[in-house]
Design a protein around this motif. Structure first.
Motif, PDB file in Angstrom:
ATOM      1  N   TYR A  65       0.622  -1.808   0.270  1.00 25.75           N
ATOM      2  CA  TYR A  65       0.139  -0.175   0.458  1.00 25.75           C
ATOM      3  C   TYR A  65       0.865   1.675  -0.047  1.00 25.75           C
ATOM      4  CZ  TYR A  65       0.609   1.565   4.747  1.00 25.75           C
ATOM      5  OH  TYR A  65       1.704   1.720   6.302  1.00 25.75           O
ATOM      6  N   ALA A  66       2.310   0.568   0.650  1.00 25.12           N
ATOM      7  CA  ALA A  66       2.569   2.112   0.203  1.00 25.12           C
ATOM      8  C   ALA A  66       3.938   1.896   0.597  1.00 25.12           C
ATOM      9  CB  ALA A  66       2.265   2.912   1.446  1.00 25.12           C
ATOM     10  N   ARG A  67       5.635   2.899   0.276  1.00 27.27           N
ATOM     11  CA  ARG A  67       7.014   1.793   0.983  1.00 27.27           C
ATOM     12  C   ARG A  67       7.735   3.623   1.728  1.00 27.27           C
ATOM     13  NH1 ARG A  67       9.881   1.859  -4.361  1.00 27.27           N
ATOM     14  NH2 ARG A  67      10.377   4.108  -4.742  1.00 27.27           N
ATOM     15  N   ALA A  68       8.322   2.896   2.349  1.00 24.62           N
ATOM     16  CA  ALA A  68       8.939   3.443   3.212  1.00 24.62           C
ATOM     17  C   ALA A  68      11.169   3.650   2.778  1.00 24.62           C
ATOM     18  CB  ALA A  68       9.142   2.835   4.722  1.00 24.62           C
ATOM     19  N   VAL A  69      11.367   4.472   2.666  1.00 27.24           N
ATOM     20  CA  VAL A  69      12.825   4.236   1.589  1.00 27.24           C
ATOM     21  C   VAL A  69      13.709   5.009   3.492  1.00 27.24           C
ATOM     22  CG1 VAL A  69      14.380   5.439   0.198  1.00 27.24           C
ATOM     23  CG2 VAL A  69      12.443   5.419  -0.336  1.00 27.24           C
ATOM     24  N   LEU A  70      14.490   3.018   3.757  1.00 31.36           N
ATOM     25  CA  LEU A  70      15.580   3.781   5.176  1.00 31.36           C
ATOM     26  C   LEU A  70      16.490   3.291   5.003  1.00 31.36           C
ATOM     27  CD1 LEU A  70      12.748   1.474   7.417  1.00 31.36           C
ATOM     28  CD2 LEU A  70      12.939   4.398   7.181  1.00 31.36           C
ATOM     29  N   ALA A  71      17.853   4.401   5.176  1.00 30.02           N
ATOM     30  CA  ALA A  71      19.106   4.228   5.758  1.00 30.02           C
ATOM     31  C   ALA A  71      18.835   3.351   5.798  1.00 30.02           C
ATOM     32  CB  ALA A  71      19.394   5.205   6.083  1.00 30.02           C
ATOM     33  N   HIS A  72      20.462   1.938   6.153  1.00 29.65           N
ATOM     34  CA  HIS A  72      20.871   0.907   5.964  1.00 29.65           C
ATOM     35  C   HIS A  72      20.934   0.600   8.804  1.00 29.65           C
ATOM     36  CE1 HIS A  72      24.653   2.118   7.325  1.00 29.65           C
ATOM     37  NE2 HIS A  72      25.340   0.725   8.038  1.00 29.65           N
ATOM     38  N   ASP A  73      21.056   1.665   8.983  1.00 34.36           N
ATOM     39  CA  ASP A  73      20.771   1.723   9.920  1.00 34.36           C
ATOM     40  C   ASP A  73      19.496   1.819  10.676  1.00 34.36           C
ATOM     41  OD1 ASP A  73      20.794   4.333   9.325  1.00 34.36           O
ATOM     42  OD2 ASP A  73      21.981   4.810  11.002  1.00 34.36           O
ATOM     43  N   GLU A  74      18.784   2.158   9.348  1.00 29.03           N
ATOM     44  CA  GLU A  74      17.613   2.810  10.012  1.00 29.03           C
ATOM     45  C   GLU A  74      16.568   1.286   9.867  1.00 29.03           C
ATOM     46  OE1 GLU A  74      16.609   7.321   8.813  1.00 29.03           O
ATOM     47  OE2 GLU A  74      16.409   6.645   7.884  1.00 29.03           O
ATOM     48  N   ARG A  75      17.046   0.605   8.756  1.00 31.59           N
ATOM     49  CA  ARG A  75      16.332  -1.438   7.967  1.00 31.59           C
ATOM     50  C   ARG A  75      16.393  -1.923   9.603  1.00 31.59           C
ATOM     51  NH1 ARG A  75      18.963   0.538   3.854  1.00 31.59           N
ATOM     52  NH2 ARG A  75      19.956  -1.992   3.507  1.00 31.59           N
ATOM     53  N   HIS A  76      17.091  -1.963  11.188  1.00 34.06           N
ATOM     54  CA  HIS A  76      17.609  -2.544  11.815  1.00 34.06           C
ATOM     55  C   HIS A  76      16.092  -2.076  12.703  1.00 34.06           C
ATOM     56  CE1 HIS A  76      21.262  -4.791  11.403  1.00 34.06           C
ATOM     57  NE2 HIS A  76      21.913  -3.293  10.592  1.00 34.06           N
ATOM     58  N   LEU A  77      15.590  -2.508  12.928  1.00 31.14           N
ATOM     59  CA  LEU A  77      14.017  -2.184  13.527  1.00 31.14           C
ATOM     60  C   LEU A  77      13.484  -3.003  14.311  1.00 31.14           C
ATOM     61  CD1 LEU A  77      11.663  -0.899  11.045  1.00 31.14           C
ATOM     62  CD2 LEU A  77      13.292   0.507  12.047  1.00 31.14           C
ATOM     63  N   ARG A  78      12.703  -2.574  16.111  1.00 37.29           N
ATOM     64  CA  ARG A  78      11.843  -3.772  16.681  1.00 37.29           C
ATOM     65  C   ARG A  78      10.935  -2.731  17.221  1.00 37.29           C
ATOM     66  NH1 ARG A  78      10.156  -5.054  21.030  1.00 37.29           N
ATOM     67  NH2 ARG A  78      10.435  -3.289  22.432  1.00 37.29           N
ATOM     68  N   ARG A  79      10.557  -1.604  17.790  1.00 36.08           N
ATOM     69  CA  ARG A  79      10.085  -0.602  17.971  1.00 36.08           C
ATOM     70  C   ARG A  79      10.079   0.470  18.174  1.00 36.08           C
ATOM     71  NH1 ARG A  79       6.477   1.811  21.858  1.00 36.08           N
ATOM     72  NH2 ARG A  79       4.381   1.153  21.780  1.00 36.08           N
ATOM     73  N   ARG A  80       9.685   1.026  16.819  1.00 30.34           N
ATOM     74  CA  ARG A  80      10.200   2.688  16.223  1.00 30.34           C
ATOM     75  C   ARG A  80       9.194   2.909  15.431  1.00 30.34           C
ATOM     76  NH1 ARG A  80      13.919   4.639  12.604  1.00 30.34           N
ATOM     77  NH2 ARG A  80      14.721   2.590  11.837  1.00 30.34           N
ATOM     78  N   ALA A  81       8.673   4.319  15.443  1.00 26.25           N
ATOM     79  CA  ALA A  81       8.111   4.525  14.098  1.00 26.25           C
ATOM     80  C   ALA A  81       8.783   5.590  12.968  1.00 26.25           C
ATOM     81  CB  ALA A  81       7.127   6.607  14.728  1.00 26.25           C
ATOM     82  N   ILE A  82       8.236   5.046  12.540  1.00 26.37           N
ATOM     83  CA  ILE A  82       8.410   5.252  10.901  1.00 26.37           C
ATOM     84  C   ILE A  82       8.074   6.500   9.987  1.00 26.37           C
ATOM     85  CG2 ILE A  82      10.183   3.323  10.606  1.00 26.37           C
ATOM     86  CD1 ILE A  82       9.171   1.507   8.463  1.00 26.37           C
TER      87      ILE A  82
END
Length: 196
Positions: A30-47
């Motif tokens: 439904y959408a895309r999120a463009v993230l740098a490599h360090d932003e693609r390490h996720l658990r609980r965070r708003a993007i």
């Protein structure tokens, strides 16, 4: 992405699971999120999506997302993760053996690296660049998506050593000097205690 301390996270759609890129099938995100490599390490965070909408990532454990992976929302919608272009070095070698040696030196400094058949990509660092050129590499500045090799710990939120000791080592290597590996690490897995 910085959010106000008073942000009401309950208003955001919630992503609760991950779908690998090769498992996405024909489902259109439904959408895309463009993230740098360090932003693609996720658990609980708003993007934030490309259109500026917010999504709360709320996963049971940390993950390292790759280009094309999907976050699955509670309502079943899929958000595609896109690797953002980043400032990196394109490292080329004389031959495959030389490239392997360069990869060893980079890995020895715990630097995130994307390794391909004919090149290696790393984030820009002028000291590391000088070291690599001293080792005979051809290093070019490029801007493209950075997709580093996932380490053995990537299932636990990635593994970012940092490289506080890299500069001294890089200077030594670039000038043909020897150096001892007596660095102190704060990483728990490096502090093994062996008992007979």
């Amino acid at each position: 992405m910085k959010l106000n301390i008073n942000t009401d996270f309950t208003k955001f759609p919630r992503a609760i699971s991950v779908l690998a890129a090769d498992k996405a099938g024909a489902t259109v995100p439904y959408a895309r999120a463009v993230l740098a490599h360090d932003e693609r390490h996720l658990r609980r965070r708003a993007i934030e999506t490309e259109t500026g909408d917010k999504v709360l990532v709320d996963l049971p454990e940390p993950v390292a997302l790759d280009n094309g992976d999907r976050l699955v929302l509670e309502d079943g919608r899929q958000l595609e993760i896109v690797a953002a272009p980043e400032d990196v070095y394109d490292i080329r070698a004389r031959d495959a053996v030389h490239l392997t040696a360069l990869a060893w030196h980079i890995g020895n400094r715990h630097l995130a690296a994307a390794i391909e058949a004919g090149r290696i990509l790393i984030l820009r660092d002028h000291v590391i660049k000088a070291m690599l050129e001293g080792l005979g590499a051809t290093v070019s500045e490029v801007r493209e998506p950075f997709r580093p090799v996932r380490g053995a710990y990537s299932g636990h939120g990635g593994h970012d050593h940092g490289h506080a000791h890299s500069h001294a080592e890089a200077h030594a290597d670039a000038h043909g000097e020897s150096h001892s590996h007596s660095h102190s690490h704060s990483h728990s897995h490096d502090d093994h205690h062996h008992h007979d």
